[in-house]
Design a protein around this motif. Structure first.
Motif, mmCIF file in Angstrom:
data_model
loop_
_atom_site.group_PDB
_atom_site.id
_atom_site.type_symbol
_atom_site.label_atom_id
_atom_site.label_comp_id
_atom_site.label_asym_id
_atom_site.label_seq_id
_atom_site.Cartn_x
_atom_site.Cartn_y
_atom_site.Cartn_z
ATOM 1 N N UNK A 138 87.305 1.073 -43.196
ATOM 2 C CA UNK A 138 86.993 2.116 -42.216
ATOM 3 C C UNK A 138 87.230 1.664 -40.776
ATOM 4 N N UNK A 139 87.513 0.386 -40.582
ATOM 5 C CA UNK A 139 87.589 -0.162 -39.232
ATOM 6 C C UNK A 139 88.803 0.360 -38.467
ATOM 7 N N UNK A 140 88.545 0.704 -37.202
ATOM 8 C CA UNK A 140 89.627 1.155 -36.328
ATOM 9 C C UNK A 140 89.938 0.131 -35.235
ATOM 10 N N UNK A 141 89.304 -1.037 -35.303
ATOM 11 C CA UNK A 141 89.554 -2.066 -34.301
ATOM 12 C C UNK A 141 89.850 -3.400 -34.987
ATOM 13 N N UNK A 142 90.545 -4.248 -34.271
ATOM 14 C CA UNK A 142 90.835 -5.581 -34.782
ATOM 15 C C UNK A 142 89.702 -6.516 -34.372
ATOM 16 N N UNK A 143 89.170 -7.244 -35.336
ATOM 17 C CA UNK A 143 88.103 -8.203 -35.058
ATOM 18 C C UNK A 143 88.715 -9.596 -34.966
ATOM 19 N N UNK A 144 88.558 -10.210 -33.806
ATOM 20 C CA UNK A 144 89.051 -11.565 -33.584
ATOM 21 C C UNK A 144 87.872 -12.415 -33.133
ATOM 22 N N UNK A 145 87.557 -13.462 -33.876
ATOM 23 C CA UNK A 145 86.495 -14.376 -33.470
ATOM 24 C C UNK A 145 87.105 -15.517 -32.655
ATOM 25 N N UNK A 146 86.554 -15.759 -31.497
ATOM 26 C CA UNK A 146 87.015 -16.866 -30.678
ATOM 27 C C UNK A 146 86.727 -18.178 -31.395
ATOM 28 N N UNK A 147 87.717 -19.057 -31.435
ATOM 29 C CA UNK A 147 87.531 -20.364 -32.081
ATOM 30 C C UNK A 147 86.433 -21.144 -31.379
ATOM 31 N N UNK A 148 85.652 -21.869 -32.185
ATOM 32 C CA UNK A 148 84.605 -22.696 -31.606
ATOM 33 C C UNK A 148 84.429 -23.936 -32.472
ATOM 34 N N UNK A 149 83.995 -25.004 -31.817
ATOM 35 C CA UNK A 149 83.851 -26.286 -32.494
ATOM 36 C C UNK A 149 82.717 -26.268 -33.510
ATOM 37 N N UNK A 150 82.795 -27.173 -34.462
ATOM 38 C CA UNK A 150 81.716 -27.369 -35.433
ATOM 39 C C UNK A 150 80.594 -28.170 -34.774
ATOM 40 N N UNK A 151 79.358 -27.713 -34.954
ATOM 41 C CA UNK A 151 78.212 -28.391 -34.351
ATOM 42 C C UNK A 151 77.211 -28.775 -35.430
ATOM 43 N N UNK A 152 76.803 -30.029 -35.411
ATOM 44 C CA UNK A 152 75.716 -30.531 -36.261
ATOM 45 C C UNK A 152 74.623 -31.012 -35.316
ATOM 46 N N UNK A 153 73.450 -30.395 -35.380
ATOM 47 C CA UNK A 153 72.406 -30.769 -34.422
ATOM 48 C C UNK A 153 71.033 -30.382 -34.964
ATOM 49 N N UNK A 154 70.040 -31.124 -34.493
ATOM 50 C CA UNK A 154 68.639 -30.835 -34.792
ATOM 51 C C UNK A 154 67.881 -31.002 -33.475
ATOM 52 N N UNK A 155 67.341 -29.921 -32.932
ATOM 53 C CA UNK A 155 66.777 -29.966 -31.587
ATOM 54 C C UNK A 155 65.364 -29.390 -31.556
ATOM 55 N N UNK A 156 64.665 -29.680 -30.464
ATOM 56 C CA UNK A 156 63.316 -29.155 -30.235
ATOM 57 C C UNK A 156 63.221 -28.635 -28.808
ATOM 58 N N UNK A 157 62.678 -27.427 -28.637
ATOM 59 C CA UNK A 157 62.406 -26.874 -27.315
ATOM 60 C C UNK A 157 60.942 -26.463 -27.264
ATOM 61 N N UNK A 158 60.100 -27.426 -26.928
ATOM 62 C CA UNK A 158 58.661 -27.224 -26.834
ATOM 63 C C UNK A 158 58.220 -27.797 -25.502
ATOM 64 N N UNK A 159 57.317 -27.113 -24.793
ATOM 65 C CA UNK A 159 56.847 -27.598 -23.506
ATOM 66 C C UNK A 159 55.960 -28.817 -23.644
ATOM 67 N N UNK A 160 55.316 -29.180 -22.551
ATOM 68 C CA UNK A 160 54.429 -30.345 -22.571
ATOM 69 C C UNK A 160 53.259 -30.140 -23.530
#
Length: 451
Positions: free
Chosen positions: A87-109
């Motif tokens: 049903x799509x009437x538009x072309x979907x193009x995903x911008x290339x992006x690097x592979x990321x492996x990460x484990x992070x924390x965003x918690x205040x003091x």
């Protein structure tokens, strides 16, 4: 416990696929006129799956998190993507992006989840007591926090795990005298509970004092004036009138005054607008967006020149643009283009110098919301309070000050920005989704219509 390696294998369908797993705990307290109305806590778990097949997206969610359920979701999303492609009437193009492996924390003091409910309740009650006055007829205080674990996997090999907390507190009151009703409000919040503890007493007092000041205020004069917007109102203007107009999905829908204006002048040389997800402690900050793209600083307008739009991977692909890390989602919703912390870059003026140089005009403080038509490029905002500027000094307190005009006209007439830098905390709604954001900058001087 989920086997993430198995999950990654399941994503080998279509042209692209990703999984977002959210595990969250939330708490909230509401006080109204001295009485605690509600204390609640809850847990929320869920998984969202996206699959792209040629030009069609499939999307499926569930509150059940196990391998069997996720496998079913992927199969369901893949079938939906195939149907969508037909049903799509538009072309979907995903911008290339690097592979990321990460484990992070965003918690205040101070992690708000570690604070006992009694201490939170005590702060709510103290804020209420701080706003009590014989002329204050209604007071409400609310607090909420959330602790979330997020897992992002995609078919390109990215695996990102994160832990995030946020808390926010609202303080509101209504003053009444001789039938005159006036409103005062403040809010504070951030990633850590220290943002609440350090600020709530001063801010609850300011909410009360503002409501009481407005009881003595005169109605703001109407017409065209030289105006100074405080960081809160300037931030709301930048967020609503500039930031939303710079969101690439709205540009692609022909719903932006900035369409086809990249590289062109859209404001004066004093206007530099930035969206930055990396500001430490800011309410709209994040390490990665909900497409696994790292958050970054993006200069939208530089010295009046429109430099870029804000992008998701799909809009960046369709417009062959650089990724900005602005594909965000509330909970299990689909990622869409959203701002993070959006502000006008501070200038060289002090507030006192700007007042003295302005001579005559109106100083507008705070925001009670408003409306923006990003396609037509027009806006209308209401300030919380205002002050007459006479002979370079603030004199009469004013009420009922509305700010209206054309986005580009206001931007071109900006001729000064102070060196202050302040970001408000709050949430932004778009397409039924609400995400945490920050907005602000310095005080901004321009010419505008007071309505």
């Amino acid at each position: 416990m989920l086997n993430l390696e198995k999950m990654e294998k399941l994503l080998e369908v279509g042209d692209y696929a990703d999984i977002r797993i959210n595990i969250g705990e939330s708490n909230s307290i509401t006080l109204k006129d001295g009485k605690i109305e509600e204390i609640s806590s809850g847990f929320g778990n869920g998984v969202a799956v996206r699959v792209l097949y040629k030009n069609g997206w499939g999307f499926a969610t569930s509150n059940i998190i196990n391998e069997e359920e996720i496998k079913k979701l992927i199969e369901k999303a893949y079938k939906m993507a195939k149907i969508s492609n037909e049903c799509s009437e538009k072309e979907v193009i995903l911008k290339d992006y690097k592979t990321i492996i990460d484990n992070y924390t965003m918690v205040g003091k101070i992690n708000p989840i570690d604070i006992d409910i009694e201490e939170k309740k005590e702060i709510i009650v103290n804020a209420y007591k701080n706003m009590v006055d014989e002329r204050i007829k209604s007071i409400s205080v609310s607090y909420s926090d959330v602790f979330g674990k997020k897992i992002f996997l995609n078919s390109e090999g990215s695996r990102i795990e994160g832990k995030i907390t946020r808390c926010i507190m609202y303080m509101n009151c209504v003053a009444k005298e001789n039938g005159n009703l006036q409103y005062g409000a403040e809010r504070t919040g951030g990633f850590g509970f220290e943002k609440i503890k350090d600020n709530y007493l001063n801010l609850s007092l300011e909410a009360k004092n503002r409501a009481l000041r407005l009881l003595k205020a005169k109605s703001c004069p109407k017409g065209k004036f030289k105006v100074i917007l405080d960081p809160e109102l300037a931030g709301v203007f930048i967020h609503e009138a500039v930031g939303h107009a710079a969101e690439a999905d709205l540009v692609l829908q022909n719903d932006s005054v900035f369409k086809d204006k990249l590289g062109e002048r859209v404001g004066s040389e004093y206007v530099t607008v930035i969206d930055d997800a990396t500001i430490e402690g800011a309410f709209g900050s994040y390490k990665y967006d909900d497409e696994g793209v790292e958050g970054k600083e993006t200069i939208i307008i530089e010295n009046g020149i429109l430099k870029t739009y804000l992008h998701s991977r799909e809009t960046a692909g369709r417009m062959d643009a650089e990724l900005t890390g602005n594909g965000r989602a509330e909970g299990l919703n689909k990622p869409i283009v959203r701002m993070s912390n959006t502000f006008i870059k501070p200038g060289d003026w002090s507030f006192e110098e700007l007042l003295e140089d302005t001579k005559e005009g109106i100083f507008l403080k705070g925001s009670r919301g408003g409306q923006v038509d990003t396609g037509k490029g027009i806006f209308q905002f209401s300030a919380v309070e205002a002050y007459l500027i006479e002979n370079g000094e603030l004199t009469q307190v004013l009420k009922d000050a509305g700010l209206s005009g054309e986005i580009l006209d206001i931007l071109f007439k900006v001729d000064a920005v102070t060196k202050d830098f302040k970001l408000s905390v709050g949430y932004c709604g778009k397409y039924g989704q609400s995400v945490p954001v920050g907005d602000g900058g310095g005080c901004v001087r321009t010419i505008a219509t007071i309505s």
